[in-house]
Design a protein around this motif. Sequence first.
Motif, short mmCIF file in Angstrom:
data_model
loop_
_atom_site.label_atom_id
_atom_site.label_comp_id
_atom_site.label_asym_id
_atom_site.label_seq_id
_atom_site.Cartn_x
_atom_site.Cartn_y
_atom_site.Cartn_z
N GLY A 44 0.81 -1.21 0.00
CA GLY A 44 0.00 0.00 0.00
C GLY A 44 0.84 1.26 0.00
O GLY A 44 0.54 2.24 -0.69
N LYS A 45 1.93 1.25 0.77
CA LYS A 45 2.82 2.41 0.81
C LYS A 45 3.50 2.61 -0.54
O LYS A 45 3.59 3.75 -1.04
CB LYS A 45 3.87 2.21 1.90
CG LYS A 45 4.92 3.32 1.98
CD LYS A 45 5.94 3.02 3.06
CE LYS A 45 6.98 4.15 3.14
NZ LYS A 45 7.73 4.29 1.87
N LEU A 46 4.00 1.54 -1.16
CA LEU A 46 4.68 1.66 -2.44
C LEU A 46 3.73 2.14 -3.54
O LEU A 46 4.10 2.94 -4.40
CB LEU A 46 5.30 0.32 -2.83
CG LEU A 46 6.44 -0.18 -1.92
CD1 LEU A 46 6.90 -1.56 -2.36
CD2 LEU A 46 7.60 0.80 -1.91
N VAL A 47 2.48 1.63 -3.53
CA VAL A 47 1.50 2.07 -4.53
C VAL A 47 1.19 3.55 -4.36
O VAL A 47 1.14 4.32 -5.33
CB VAL A 47 0.22 1.22 -4.42
CG1 VAL A 47 -0.91 1.82 -5.25
CG2 VAL A 47 0.49 -0.21 -4.88
N ALA A 48 0.99 3.99 -3.12
CA ALA A 48 0.71 5.40 -2.87
C ALA A 48 1.86 6.29 -3.32
O ALA A 48 1.65 7.34 -3.95
CB ALA A 48 0.41 5.62 -1.38
N ASP A 49 3.08 5.88 -3.02
CA ASP A 49 4.25 6.67 -3.44
C ASP A 49 4.35 6.74 -4.96
O ASP A 49 4.65 7.80 -5.52
CB ASP A 49 5.53 6.06 -2.86
CG ASP A 49 5.61 6.21 -1.35
OD1 ASP A 49 4.85 7.03 -0.79
OD2 ASP A 49 6.40 5.49 -0.72
N SER A 50 4.12 5.63 -5.63
CA SER A 50 4.21 5.61 -7.10
C SER A 50 3.15 6.50 -7.73
O SER A 50 3.41 7.19 -8.72
CB SER A 50 4.05 4.17 -7.61
OG SER A 50 5.08 3.35 -7.12
N LEU A 51 1.94 6.51 -7.19
CA LEU A 51 0.88 7.37 -7.73
C LEU A 51 1.20 8.85 -7.51
O LEU A 51 0.93 9.69 -8.37
CB LEU A 51 -0.46 7.01 -7.08
CG LEU A 51 -1.03 5.62 -7.41
CD1 LEU A 51 -2.27 5.34 -6.59
CD2 LEU A 51 -1.34 5.51 -8.90
N GLU A 52 1.78 9.16 -6.34
CA GLU A 52 2.10 10.56 -6.06
C GLU A 52 3.29 11.07 -6.86
O GLU A 52 3.44 12.29 -7.04
CB GLU A 52 2.38 10.73 -4.57
CG GLU A 52 1.14 10.63 -3.69
CD GLU A 52 1.42 10.88 -2.23
OE1 GLU A 52 0.46 11.05 -1.46
OE2 GLU A 52 2.62 10.90 -1.85
N GLU A 53 4.14 10.18 -7.34
CA GLU A 53 5.34 10.59 -8.06
C GLU A 53 5.12 10.76 -9.56
O GLU A 53 6.06 11.05 -10.30
CB GLU A 53 6.46 9.56 -7.82
CG GLU A 53 6.98 9.57 -6.39
CD GLU A 53 7.89 8.38 -6.11
OE1 GLU A 53 8.09 7.57 -7.04
OE2 GLU A 53 8.37 8.26 -4.97
N THR A 54 3.88 10.57 -10.05
CA THR A 54 3.61 10.74 -11.47
C THR A 54 3.64 12.22 -11.85
O THR A 54 3.41 13.11 -11.01
CB THR A 54 2.23 10.15 -11.84
OG1 THR A 54 1.23 10.75 -11.02
CG2 THR A 54 2.22 8.65 -11.61
N ASP A 55 3.90 12.48 -13.12
CA ASP A 55 3.95 13.85 -13.62
C ASP A 55 2.54 14.45 -13.55
O ASP A 55 1.59 13.91 -14.13
CB ASP A 55 4.45 13.84 -15.07
CG ASP A 55 4.59 15.24 -15.64
OD1 ASP A 55 4.47 16.20 -14.87
OD2 ASP A 55 4.81 15.35 -16.86
N PRO A 56 2.36 15.59 -12.86
CA PRO A 56 1.01 16.16 -12.72
C PRO A 56 0.51 16.85 -13.98
O PRO A 56 -0.68 17.18 -14.07
CB PRO A 56 1.18 17.16 -11.57
CG PRO A 56 2.61 17.57 -11.63
CD PRO A 56 3.37 16.36 -12.10
N GLY A 57 1.36 17.09 -14.97
CA GLY A 57 0.95 17.82 -16.16
C GLY A 57 -0.21 17.18 -16.91
O GLY A 57 -1.24 17.83 -17.15
N PRO A 58 -0.11 15.90 -17.33
CA PRO A 58 -1.23 15.28 -18.05
C PRO A 58 -2.52 15.25 -17.23
O PRO A 58 -3.62 15.42 -17.79
CB PRO A 58 -0.71 13.86 -18.33
CG PRO A 58 0.77 14.00 -18.34
CD PRO A 58 1.07 15.03 -17.31
N ALA A 59 -2.42 15.03 -15.91
CA ALA A 59 -3.62 15.02 -15.08
C ALA A 59 -4.28 16.40 -15.06
O ALA A 59 -5.52 16.52 -15.14
CB ALA A 59 -3.27 14.59 -13.66
#
Length: 584
Positions: free
Chosen positions: A475-490
């Motif tokens: 759960g911690k690794l998944v949360a970190d990976s989601l937060e580390e994505t580039d915010p531009g496309p979102a």
Amino acid sequence: MPVVEERPRVVPAPDPGGEGEQYQARRTLARPTAAGLSAATALLVCVGGGVWAFVALRLNVATLVDSAGNGVDFLSRTVPLDFPPAGELLSLTWQTLAIVISATLLSVVLSVPLALLAARNTTPGRTSRGVSRTVIVLCRAVPEVVFAIAAFRVFGLGGMTGVVALGIHSVGMVGKLYADAFEQIDEGPRTALRATGAGALQQITGAVLPQALPSLVATALHRLDINLRASAVLGFVGVNGLGYALSTAIGTLNYRRAMAVALVLLVLCFVAESVSGAIRRTLLQDVTTTARTSRRARRTEALRLTQLREPEPKRSPAQEAAGAPRTLPRWDAPRLRRATWVVLGLALLVASAWGAGLSWRTLRRGTESFFPTLGDFLPPSTGGITGQLWADLWVTLQIALAGTFIGVVLALPLGALAARNVVGSHRVARFFRTLVLMVRAVPELVLAIVFVVVTGLGAVAGALALGIGSVGLLGKLVADSLEETDPGPARALTATGARRHQVFFGSVLPRAWPAIVGHLLYQLDVNVRSATLLGIVGAGGIGYDLLNAARVLQFPVVTSVVLMVLAVVLLIEGLAVWVRKVYA
């Protein structure tokens, strides 16, 4: 009825040359490659294996309902909790902390040179890098309880056994992350030092280590709380501390004392995880800031380092005669605070070494008996139970697959809810982060003990324990990976009016998916080793054969079990490396 043939749409092409040409507009799609299809097939096989193991072990609601009565009976036998006397509890806690801190320090001391030899930018020779990488992988693949069994034969009772076992096993993780940190440094300062005539050692101490220092400290703190949870396992092979008190209480069926000690260990793990996590976040902010500096700033820093390496200008005779003072850094508040933390840290390390019972005499005695002890484990032998070992290894793999499947099903939504850029609320993300942290603080061995009592001996207890335990790390690794994505496309999707779930599935998840896939395979790798350890407390699998062989001094059988588990772990490790390269 006539058949109408669909034709590609013909549209006028741009006509810069005036020739009036036309072209056929088609939607272009990326063709799947053979490697991509193979990686997807491998992932589907792993997922299918998890579902199959889940069904084969009969992990369903009916099993849990049938065990509900045992759970209520177990809770009635654990209250009121029977804590050890305050003096004894403090002594056990200090022994555990001293062993864990000393083991983490040992892993750092061993990992730094190994990582320097394994990093491409610090060791050009492929042979040296290959040997170092192999040593690191082997340290990670062999369970810590195996190192503890061997260290117990060498050093006997005492904290030295726990320090050596945890320290050597930690090299597998610490050495790998240190090598990655060395390879990711900015080469500008090192090039500047090389231009001034600095040697290889001066470049490492002056440019490589200072840049990687925040990551090195953060990794050591992360490994510290992992070793604290692993200390519970070492108590079952005679290592002093809270783990030994837990194993003694379990052996005498004193569940009130056992759960009291487990609660102390849980609180200790939670506090250590919280403190080390806060320190890691503070340190990694510096790493992120350094990584985002411009090229001009890096060139300025390199020039500054070059100037620092230039010889100090010679003072005039008049200055020498007048006794002109040399300029030294002022002892301001930040420098004084850093010096205080360094002194306290060194004092804690010295006190931990003393509390763990480390001494040169013990080390010398262990060195003298190392090779005779190694001969006890060689050559490998199955002791006439080859069929049983293979069957139990298969059960261990089933437990790992089912536990990983349970962990994935629970961790993916929890990890998404713990990511701030997914839920959009800091309070909600913080709540689920805390929930994941609390789950991660519970050692899998404690969960296995509870499930063994509730569901009975066997693989069901091991799979449930690994499933719940996987939620914390995954759960911690998944949360970190989601937060580390580039915010531009979102942000671009949000600007078009897309809703939150559309942004998640259309932008955030696809970009984090390669990292999440790597985390899933890493969790499976971890669960195979953990499933081996859980057999110690009756949770099924080959771990029971491992501990039983050690108890009756059949050390060649221990070696055979280690080699069998090692083959499975290396196979999963190779699959994970290959899949990550394909999705990179």
